[in-house]
Design a protein around this motif. Structure first.
Motif, PDB file in Angstrom:
ATOM      1  N   PHE A  73      45.037  44.426  39.865  1.00 44.99           N
ATOM      2  CA  PHE A  73      45.242  44.148  38.186  1.00 44.99           C
ATOM      3  C   PHE A  73      46.788  44.361  38.552  1.00 44.99           C
ATOM      4  O   PHE A  73      47.960  45.126  38.850  1.00 44.99           O
ATOM      5  CB  PHE A  73      45.296  46.318  37.675  1.00 44.99           C
ATOM      6  N   LYS A  74      47.601  43.159  37.815  1.00 48.83           N
ATOM      7  CA  LYS A  74      48.613  43.003  37.966  1.00 48.83           C
ATOM      8  C   LYS A  74      50.119  43.594  36.826  1.00 48.83           C
ATOM      9  O   LYS A  74      49.434  43.745  35.521  1.00 48.83           O
ATOM     10  CB  LYS A  74      49.375  41.180  38.170  1.00 48.83           C
ATOM     11  N   ASN A  75      50.884  44.183  37.161  1.00 53.04           N
ATOM     12  CA  ASN A  75      51.761  44.241  36.133  1.00 53.04           C
ATOM     13  C   ASN A  75      51.725  43.718  35.052  1.00 53.04           C
ATOM     14  O   ASN A  75      52.147  42.135  35.509  1.00 53.04           O
ATOM     15  CB  ASN A  75      53.303  45.235  36.384  1.00 53.04           C
ATOM     16  N   PRO A  76      52.276  43.668  33.657  1.00 53.35           N
ATOM     17  CA  PRO A  76      51.792  45.235  33.205  1.00 53.35           C
ATOM     18  C   PRO A  76      50.256  45.504  32.831  1.00 53.35           C
ATOM     19  O   PRO A  76      50.679  46.971  32.227  1.00 53.35           O
ATOM     20  CB  PRO A  76      53.071  45.194  31.967  1.00 53.35           C
ATOM     21  N   TYR A  77      49.403  44.836  33.010  1.00 55.68           N
ATOM     22  CA  TYR A  77      48.449  44.718  32.059  1.00 55.68           C
ATOM     23  C   TYR A  77      47.174  45.838  33.719  1.00 55.68           C
ATOM     24  O   TYR A  77      46.425  45.777  34.008  1.00 55.68           O
ATOM     25  CB  TYR A  77      47.490  43.839  32.332  1.00 55.68           C
ATOM     26  N   SER A  78      47.581  47.209  33.867  1.00 52.78           N
ATOM     27  CA  SER A  78      47.247  47.909  34.777  1.00 52.78           C
ATOM     28  C   SER A  78      47.194  49.246  33.540  1.00 52.78           C
ATOM     29  O   SER A  78      48.091  49.543  33.200  1.00 52.78           O
ATOM     30  CB  SER A  78      47.666  47.968  36.232  1.00 52.78           C
ATOM     31  N   TYR A  79      46.614  50.327  34.255  1.00 53.71           N
ATOM     32  CA  TYR A  79      46.626  51.869  33.792  1.00 53.71           C
ATOM     33  C   TYR A  79      48.029  52.187  33.589  1.00 53.71           C
ATOM     34  O   TYR A  79      48.405  53.337  32.827  1.00 53.71           O
ATOM     35  CB  TYR A  79      45.813  52.264  34.741  1.00 53.71           C
ATOM     36  N   THR A  80      48.482  51.969  34.844  1.00 55.64           N
ATOM     37  CA  THR A  80      49.781  52.702  35.151  1.00 55.64           C
ATOM     38  C   THR A  80      51.239  51.784  34.475  1.00 55.64           C
ATOM     39  O   THR A  80      52.020  52.280  34.254  1.00 55.64           O
ATOM     40  CB  THR A  80      50.245  52.763  36.035  1.00 55.64           C
ATOM     41  N   GLY A  81      50.368  50.207  34.312  1.00 56.49           N
ATOM     42  CA  GLY A  81      51.257  49.671  33.763  1.00 56.49           C
ATOM     43  C   GLY A  81      52.901  48.553  35.248  1.00 56.49           C
ATOM     44  O   GLY A  81      53.282  47.779  34.966  1.00 56.49           O
ATOM     45  N   GLU A  82      52.362  49.003  36.231  1.00 51.51           N
ATOM     46  CA  GLU A  82      52.468  49.052  37.668  1.00 51.51           C
ATOM     47  C   GLU A  82      51.422  47.668  38.120  1.00 51.51           C
ATOM     48  O   GLU A  82      50.504  47.524  37.508  1.00 51.51           O
ATOM     49  CB  GLU A  82      52.452  49.685  38.543  1.00 51.51           C
ATOM     50  N   ASN A  83      51.595  47.180  39.255  1.00 55.22           N
ATOM     51  CA  ASN A  83      50.792  46.898  40.289  1.00 55.22           C
ATOM     52  C   ASN A  83      49.664  47.978  40.899  1.00 55.22           C
ATOM     53  O   ASN A  83      50.313  48.192  41.431  1.00 55.22           O
ATOM     54  CB  ASN A  83      51.235  45.333  41.663  1.00 55.22           C
ATOM     55  N   VAL A  84      48.859  47.590  40.883  1.00 58.16           N
ATOM     56  CA  VAL A  84      47.161  48.242  41.395  1.00 58.16           C
ATOM     57  C   VAL A  84      46.471  47.321  41.586  1.00 58.16           C
ATOM     58  O   VAL A  84      45.923  46.178  41.781  1.00 58.16           O
ATOM     59  CB  VAL A  84      47.076  49.330  39.597  1.00 58.16           C
ATOM     60  N   VAL A  85      45.437  48.109  43.224  1.00 56.46           N
ATOM     61  CA  VAL A  85      44.992  48.002  44.034  1.00 56.46           C
ATOM     62  C   VAL A  85      43.682  49.506  43.728  1.00 56.46           C
ATOM     63  O   VAL A  85      44.685  50.064  43.901  1.00 56.46           O
ATOM     64  CB  VAL A  85      45.067  47.084  44.964  1.00 56.46           C
ATOM     65  N   GLU A  86      42.660  48.956  43.355  1.00 56.46           N
ATOM     66  CA  GLU A  86      41.631  49.974  43.991  1.00 56.46           C
ATOM     67  C   GLU A  86      40.296  49.079  45.043  1.00 56.46           C
ATOM     68  O   GLU A  86      40.302  48.712  44.598  1.00 56.46           O
ATOM     69  CB  GLU A  86      41.164  49.823  42.385  1.00 56.46           C
ATOM     70  N   ILE A  87      40.965  49.585  46.281  1.00 56.19           N
ATOM     71  CA  ILE A  87      40.091  49.407  47.375  1.00 56.19           C
ATOM     72  C   ILE A  87      38.845  50.375  46.670  1.00 56.19           C
ATOM     73  O   ILE A  87      38.381  51.305  47.232  1.00 56.19           O
ATOM     74  CB  ILE A  87      40.369  49.570  48.930  1.00 56.19           C
ATOM     75  N   SER A  88      37.170  49.958  47.052  1.00 50.14           N
ATOM     76  CA  SER A  88      35.677  50.286  46.616  1.00 50.14           C
ATOM     77  C   SER A  88      35.200  50.284  48.837  1.00 50.14           C
ATOM     78  O   SER A  88      34.713  49.017  48.660  1.00 50.14           O
ATOM     79  CB  SER A  88      35.132  49.457  46.164  1.00 50.14           C
TER      80      SER A  88
END
Length: 474
Positions: A73-88
């Motif tokens: 999820f690249k900023n600003p389009y994420s839950y935190t508004g930052e770059n986000v990566v979720e590892i499952s």
């Protein structure tokens, strides 16, 4: 705490499971994830589009730790508004710790409680009341508490507060402008329109404040005290309601020495049932303490179930016919007189031991008592559904069904009370024809308290207190 670094935490509960999710957020989240993730397709994770999922392996040098899915999820389009990566990854505790340690070695910092949501607030992805609703949503354990949290998280409460604040701020600006032209005696703020606005704001604030009584019990569960003499079946009733052997049941009077509490959902509404010590005169010190606590629980309860033994009631009714006082009726009247504001349900237990004729006599007798009454057998479950229906009758869910704004947070309730106090002062100032500069002081205070709710006015201590109650990873 700095909010410009990259943080990592488990987004799923600790322990083994089918899968686990590890969340990274911050400016280097994608770069760090790319350095330890090797895609099966050979693609560079840092060059992939936002909101895409990639299959690959987490590697520590040449060592493969696990096959995972990485979601970007690249900023600003994420839950935190930052770059986000979720590892499952797979839910092995060992795998989770290995990946977490690897992320820390690559430059991440362990997230603190609620830090992902705090960053979402600081980056303007949600206001403070919406952020608090996230914690309420996670903690919701009934349909009602879930609906309240969802409504607040979608911004229903925020938008109502924001609209009030904007209207008040507009008039405050006009009054402040008047102060700049004090010598010319110019009036920019129409006092008649201002009076209408103050009346409107007062009405809305009172409605929101009144809604807290409902919102608080729907969120935390409606406390229901089960009271009565020893051995009338209070613990059996609690077990029947919970559908489990929660309380010890015995023929020995005074078995329950302390209160026993547990919660269940009835019709989507949470109820917190409290089994209490039997009310009687006793010389047993420990039992006496339990009885004293019974009356304390009655004070705290919103609903009181007064339980009595229907078989003994018949004997008492016979004595009454012979001129004696009916001890049960006396006890019921005592509780009603002592707690006139409590919702009372009179429950005749053990009716399965009565003949049809005696049940009819019992019904006629109870019908003379004002209030709600139920005939049941806690042992067999007969009448239990009727009792649950009577409990739901005490909960006015009209506002919930109409999707009205309901206040559930004590911090919001306190801020609304303070804002209303200032608005009343403004109203009094208008009535007394006070000067604009004095009105402006009270208006600013009202704006301040409304701003506290949504976070337009906040400080580090307030944010620390709110987000400290969140779970790690959220």
């Amino acid at each position: 705490m700095t909010h410009t670094d990259t943080i990592v935490a488990m987004a799923t509960p600790s322990g083994a499971g089918a899968i686990a999710v590890i969340r990274l957020s911050g400016p280097e989240a994608i770069t760090i994830a790319s350095s330890l993730f090797k895609s099966n397709s050979g693609k560079d994770l840092s060059r992939q589009k936002s909101h895409t999922v990639h299959l690959g392996h987490i590697k520590d040098g040449e060592k493969i730790i696990d096959e995972v899915l990485a979601t970007i999820f690249k900023n600003p389009y994420s839950y935190t508004g930052e770059n986000v990566v979720e590892i499952s990854c797979h839910g092995s505790h060992y795998i989770q710790q290995e990946i977490m340690q690897l992320c820390l070695r690559k430059g991440c910092r362990m997230a603190q409680a609620g830090e992902f949501t705090l960053r979402a607030f600081l980056n303007g992805k949600m206001d403070l009341s919406q952020a608090e609703a996230v914690a309420d949503l996670i903690a919701s354990d009934s349909a009602a508490s879930h609906q309240l949290a969802m409504q607040q998280m979608r911004g229903g409460f925020s938008s109502e507060i924001q609209k009030l604040r904007e209207e008040l701020l507009n008039f405050a600006s006009l009054i402040e402008l008047e102060l700049d032209f004090a010598e010319e005696d110019v009036e920019f703020a129409n006092r008649e329109e201002f009076q209408k606005l103050i009346s409107k704001i007062t009405h809305v604030l009172k409605r929101l404040i009144d809604s807290f009584a409902l919102g608080n019990v729907l969120k935390n569960g409606i406390p229901v005290a089960i009271v009565g003499e020893p051995n009338v079946g209070k613990s059996t009733l609690l077990n029947a309601l919970l559908n489990e052997e929660r309380a010890i049941v015995s023929d020995i009077a005074g078995t329950t020495r302390d209160t026993i509490e547990d919660e269940i959902s009835i019709g989507g509404i949470g109820f917190r049932f409290i089994d209490t010590a039997g009310i009687r005169d006793t010389e047993d010190v420990i039992e006496g303490l339990g009885i004293r606590k019974t009356f304390e629980k009655i004070e705290q309860a919103q609903v009181v179930i007064y339980l009595f033994d229907a078989e003994k009631f018949q004997v008492s009714a016979l004595r009454q016919a012979q001129g004696d006082n009916n001890e049960f009726m006396v006890e019921i009247e005592t509780i009603k007189n002592k707690y006139p504001l409590k919702n009372l349900i009179i429950v005749a237990n053990k009716v399965d031991n009565l003949s049809e004729e005696k049940i009819k006599i019992l019904e006629v007798t109870l019908s003379s008592v004002e209030g709600s009454h139920v005939l049941l057998s806690a042992k067999s479950g007969k009448g239990l559904k009727e009792l649950e229906t009577r409990l739901l009758d005490f909960v006015n869910t009209g506002a919930l069904r109409n999707n009205d704004t309901i206040v559930t947070n004590s911090r919001h309730y306190d801020a609304l009370l303070k804002a209303l106090e200032e608005i009343i002062r403004v109203q009094e100032g208008i009535n007394d024809n006070l000067s604009g500069d004095l009105l402006a002081i009270d208006i600013r205070q009202a704006l301040y308290h409304l701003g506290e709710i949504t976070g337009q006015v906040s400080n580090d201590e307030l944010l620390g207190n709110i987000f400290a109650n969140f779970c790690i990873g959220k």
